[in-house]
Design a protein around this motif. Structure first.
Motif, PDB file in Angstrom:
ATOM      1  N   ASP A   1      -7.746  -1.795   3.338  1.00 59.68           N
ATOM      2  CA  ASP A   1      -8.646  -0.056   4.237  1.00 59.68           C
ATOM      3  C   ASP A   1      -7.513   0.241   4.830  1.00 59.68           C
ATOM      4  O   ASP A   1      -6.951   1.585   5.060  1.00 59.68           O
ATOM      5  CB  ASP A   1      -9.456   0.477   3.942  1.00 59.68           C
ATOM      6  CG  ASP A   1     -10.131   1.028   3.711  1.00 59.68           C
ATOM      7  OD1 ASP A   1      -9.996   1.502   2.420  1.00 59.68           O
ATOM      8  OD2 ASP A   1     -10.852   1.800   4.737  1.00 59.68           O
ATOM      9  N   GLY A   2      -7.239  -0.493   5.717  1.00 67.33           N
ATOM     10  CA  GLY A   2      -6.509  -0.093   6.876  1.00 67.33           C
ATOM     11  C   GLY A   2      -5.536   0.023   6.677  1.00 67.33           C
ATOM     12  O   GLY A   2      -4.568   1.542   7.607  1.00 67.33           O
TER      13      GLY A   2
ATOM     14  N   ARG B   1      -5.220   3.026   4.399  1.00 76.34           N
ATOM     15  CA  ARG B   1      -5.204   4.542   5.292  1.00 76.34           C
ATOM     16  C   ARG B   1      -4.055   5.242   6.016  1.00 76.34           C
ATOM     17  O   ARG B   1      -3.710   6.206   6.121  1.00 76.34           O
ATOM     18  CB  ARG B   1      -6.242   4.592   5.823  1.00 76.34           C
ATOM     19  CG  ARG B   1      -7.450   4.670   5.192  1.00 76.34           C
ATOM     20  CD  ARG B   1      -9.105   4.719   6.539  1.00 76.34           C
ATOM     21  NE  ARG B   1     -10.433   4.500   5.144  1.00 76.34           N
ATOM     22  CZ  ARG B   1     -10.732   5.377   5.011  1.00 76.34           C
ATOM     23  NH1 ARG B   1     -10.475   6.385   4.993  1.00 76.34           N
ATOM     24  NH2 ARG B   1     -11.929   5.524   3.831  1.00 76.34           N
TER      25      ARG B   1
ATOM     26  N   ARG C   1      -9.776   1.315  -3.290  1.00 76.95           N
ATOM     27  CA  ARG C   1     -10.608   2.495  -4.342  1.00 76.95           C
ATOM     28  C   ARG C   1     -11.564   1.216  -5.340  1.00 76.95           C
ATOM     29  O   ARG C   1     -12.168   1.614  -5.991  1.00 76.95           O
ATOM     30  CB  ARG C   1      -9.687   3.057  -5.473  1.00 76.95           C
ATOM     31  CG  ARG C   1      -8.500   4.239  -4.218  1.00 76.95           C
ATOM     32  CD  ARG C   1      -9.875   5.468  -4.871  1.00 76.95           C
ATOM     33  NE  ARG C   1      -8.565   6.593  -4.269  1.00 76.95           N
ATOM     34  CZ  ARG C   1      -9.204   7.766  -4.252  1.00 76.95           C
ATOM     35  NH1 ARG C   1      -9.769   8.397  -5.003  1.00 76.95           N
ATOM     36  NH2 ARG C   1      -7.841   8.411  -3.636  1.00 76.95           N
TER      37      ARG C   1
ATOM     38  N   ASP D   1     -18.515   0.065   1.678  1.00 76.39           N
ATOM     39  CA  ASP D   1     -18.718   1.450   0.661  1.00 76.39           C
ATOM     40  C   ASP D   1     -19.087   1.514  -0.299  1.00 76.39           C
ATOM     41  O   ASP D   1     -19.050   1.364  -1.310  1.00 76.39           O
ATOM     42  CB  ASP D   1     -16.987   2.715   0.955  1.00 76.39           C
ATOM     43  CG  ASP D   1     -17.345   4.040   0.077  1.00 76.39           C
ATOM     44  OD1 ASP D   1     -18.026   4.073  -0.569  1.00 76.39           O
ATOM     45  OD2 ASP D   1     -16.427   3.951   0.071  1.00 76.39           O
TER      46      ASP D   1
ATOM     47  N   CYS E   1       0.835  -1.071  -0.039  1.00 74.37           N
ATOM     48  CA  CYS E   1      -0.057  -0.042   0.283  1.00 74.37           C
ATOM     49  C   CYS E   1       0.684   0.709   0.030  1.00 74.37           C
ATOM     50  O   CYS E   1       0.513   2.351  -0.663  1.00 74.37           O
ATOM     51  CB  CYS E   1      -1.154  -0.321   1.293  1.00 74.37           C
ATOM     52  SG  CYS E   1      -2.305  -1.017   1.537  1.00 74.37           S
TER      53      CYS E   1
ATOM     54  N   GLY F   1      -1.867   6.566   3.563  1.00 71.44           N
ATOM     55  CA  GLY F   1      -2.563   8.535   2.462  1.00 71.44           C
ATOM     56  C   GLY F   1      -3.445   8.070   1.957  1.00 71.44           C
ATOM     57  O   GLY F   1      -3.332   9.397   1.589  1.00 71.44           O
ATOM     58  N   ASP F   2      -3.890   7.036   2.267  1.00 69.46           N
ATOM     59  CA  ASP F   2      -5.402   6.714   0.728  1.00 69.46           C
ATOM     60  C   ASP F   2      -6.243   6.147   1.289  1.00 69.46           C
ATOM     61  O   ASP F   2      -5.762   5.876   2.518  1.00 69.46           O
ATOM     62  CB  ASP F   2      -4.861   6.363  -0.561  1.00 69.46           C
ATOM     63  CG  ASP F   2      -5.170   6.926  -1.827  1.00 69.46           C
ATOM     64  OD1 ASP F   2      -6.458   7.023  -1.743  1.00 69.46           O
ATOM     65  OD2 ASP F   2      -4.894   5.787  -3.030  1.00 69.46           O
ATOM     66  N   ARG F   3      -6.741   5.278   0.327  1.00 64.77           N
ATOM     67  CA  ARG F   3      -8.011   4.583   0.651  1.00 64.77           C
ATOM     68  C   ARG F   3      -7.994   3.393  -0.324  1.00 64.77           C
ATOM     69  O   ARG F   3      -7.517   3.566  -1.208  1.00 64.77           O
ATOM     70  CB  ARG F   3      -9.215   4.681   1.154  1.00 64.77           C
ATOM     71  CG  ARG F   3      -9.792   5.701   0.103  1.00 64.77           C
ATOM     72  CD  ARG F   3     -10.711   6.607  -0.048  1.00 64.77           C
ATOM     73  NE  ARG F   3     -11.155   7.328  -0.767  1.00 64.77           N
ATOM     74  CZ  ARG F   3     -12.050   6.969  -1.483  1.00 64.77           C
ATOM     75  NH1 ARG F   3     -12.540   5.815  -1.557  1.00 64.77           N
ATOM     76  NH2 ARG F   3     -12.727   7.792  -2.781  1.00 64.77           N
TER      77      ARG F   3
END
Length: 250
Positions: A95-96, A99, A106, A136, A49, A102-104
């Motif tokens: 996702d953890g 994040r 998608r 989401d 990530c 610095g992102d998520r």
């Protein structure tokens, strides 16, 4: 039209590595990162990530069966409710780390045997879409067009992105030919030609020697294929030269 170029990455485990993720992330626009079930572990997920964010590559959750020994390529019977929960678990885990970098996350793309099972089984496709929407509802689903995955996504109001494969031949029915069939895995020259054909004409190579219609806004190069990085570089260069802009769909 623009075209996304994606690859399955983060598919090592512990001291074992699959492919050159750092080099591939210099080429692709989207990274399908393993979430720990078919491959990947927390350290690899964090590192992949971080590398993706550094390079501006979109992060996708590559969810699969709980099958480390079989690399997620073995069909496993699973109840739709269990698949929903396992999908949500994997999404949230990746996702953890996204994040933290610095992102998520998608988008979501199923892996291996789950990809093929859900493409054919509406109940499994609905379970994946349900988990995606619980996590989401705005996230798109990446997968094979004109399958139960696309139909489940559209029925639920989820954005769907069709995917084609540069390095794999197709059956006459438009599915990926099993890896054990002669001619099912394409070499670099054939993969470049197929990527251009999908982009230009919506057609891919059939394992029987014919052509197959493939509707795709994203093309995948498997990160664990032989010489995968060089193949991806050649494909991206060929797309650029053909006037096809390569951009992330997410």
């Amino acid at each position: 039209m623009t075209l996304d170029l994606n690859s399955d990455l983060g598919e090592g485990f512990g001291d074992y590595r699959m492919g050159d993720d750092a080099a591939m992330l210099d080429v692709v626009t989207s990274a399908n990162i393993a979430c720990g079930f078919h491959a990947g572990d927390p350290a690899i997920m964090r590192r992949t990530c971080a590398l993706a964010v550094e390079r501006g590559v979109r992060i996708g959750a590559h969810v699969g069966h709980r099958d480390l020994p079989g690399f997620g390529r073995r069909a496993i019977a699973i109840a739709p409710a269990d698949l929903r929960d396992e999908t949500l678990y994997q999404l949230a885990a990746l996702d953890g780390f996204a994040r933290a970098a610095g992102d998520r996350v998608r988008y979501l793309k199923p892996h291996g045997a789950l990809y093929h099972q859900a493409a054919a089984d509406r109940a499994l496709a609905d379970a994946i879409v349900a988990a995606l929407r619980e996590f989401d509802a705005a996230l798109p689903l990446l997968g094979p067009a004109d399958t139960e995955l696309e139909r489940a996504a559209l029925a639920a109001g989820t954005s769907f992105v069709g995917e084609g494969f540069a390095d794999r031949a197709y059956t006459p029915a438009g599915l990926l030919a099993p890896r054990g069939l002669p001619g099912s895995v394409l070499d670099a020259d054939a993969a470049v030609a197929q990527a251009l054909s999908i982009a230009r004409d919506g057609k891919a190579t059939g394992v029987d020697g014919g052509t197959v219609a493939v509707s795709a806004a994203s093309i995948c190069v498997h990160g664990d294929s032989p010489a995968a990085v060089e193949m991806a570089r050649r494909i991206r260069a060929a797309l650029d030269e053909s006037g096809t802009p390569v951009r992330a769909f997410a």
